[in-house]
Design a protein around this motif. Structure first.
Motif, mmCIF file in Angstrom:
data_model
loop_
_atom_site.group_PDB
_atom_site.id
_atom_site.type_symbol
_atom_site.label_atom_id
_atom_site.label_comp_id
_atom_site.label_asym_id
_atom_site.label_seq_id
_atom_site.Cartn_x
_atom_site.Cartn_y
_atom_site.Cartn_z
ATOM 1 N N VAL A 115 0.846 -1.201 0.000
ATOM 2 C CA VAL A 115 0.000 0.000 0.000
ATOM 3 C C VAL A 115 0.879 1.248 0.000
ATOM 4 C CG1 VAL A 115 -1.654 1.338 1.362
ATOM 5 C CG2 VAL A 115 -1.972 -1.117 1.097
ATOM 6 N N SER B 287 1.171 4.158 -2.847
ATOM 7 C CA SER B 287 0.889 5.523 -2.412
ATOM 8 C C SER B 287 2.017 6.462 -2.831
ATOM 9 C CB SER B 287 0.700 5.560 -0.901
ATOM 10 O OG SER B 287 0.406 6.859 -0.469
ATOM 11 N N LYS C 252 -3.389 1.129 -5.386
ATOM 12 C CA LYS C 252 -3.366 1.315 -3.935
ATOM 13 C C LYS C 252 -4.679 0.837 -3.316
ATOM 14 C CE LYS C 252 -3.967 5.389 -2.149
ATOM 15 N NZ LYS C 252 -3.843 6.786 -1.736
ATOM 16 N N LYS D 46 -5.165 -2.168 -0.631
ATOM 17 C CA LYS D 46 -5.868 -1.993 0.647
ATOM 18 C C LYS D 46 -6.931 -3.070 0.831
ATOM 19 C CE LYS D 46 -5.374 2.924 1.633
ATOM 20 N NZ LYS D 46 -6.078 4.208 1.782
#
Length: 108
Positions: free
Chosen positions: A29, A33, A92, A96
């Protein structure tokens, strides 16, 4: 004399997912990001450069054609960087979801 050839492992790094080992979802993640932020910064920078070249084209009529070409190239780069940021945003979100699914499976 037997000289051993040393191989550098620069491009032989294997992905943990491909090996079937544990995946660090938090790291995944964070990685996406960071790439998203880089894409956003690239889009902003290219857009600013395009505006700069547009201004130069108005101020320098002798070389206006050259500045307009640079402006168009910068605009295309901005769109490309924006697309990359959008792609990484979705990567991303997917990471998640995988992280959340892995946490649910671990607690039960």
């Amino acid at each position: 004399m037997a000289e051993e050839k040393q191989h550098h492992r620069l491009f032989h790094h294997k992905n943990r997912e491909e090996e079937g080992g544990p995946v660090d979802h938090k790291k995944k993640v964070k990685h996406h990001s960071h790439l998203q932020k880089i894409g956003e910064l690239g889009a902003v920078a290219a857009g600013a450069y395009a505006l700069h070249e547009k201004h130069k084209a108005k101020k320098d009529p002798e070389n206006a054609h050259k500045h307009k070409i640079k402006q168009e190239i910068a605009a295309v780069a901005a769109v490309g960087a924006g697309g990359f940021a959008f792609h990484e945003h979705h990567q991303k979100k997917e990471a998640k979801k995988e992280k959340k699914a892995a946490e649910k499976g671990r607690h039960h």
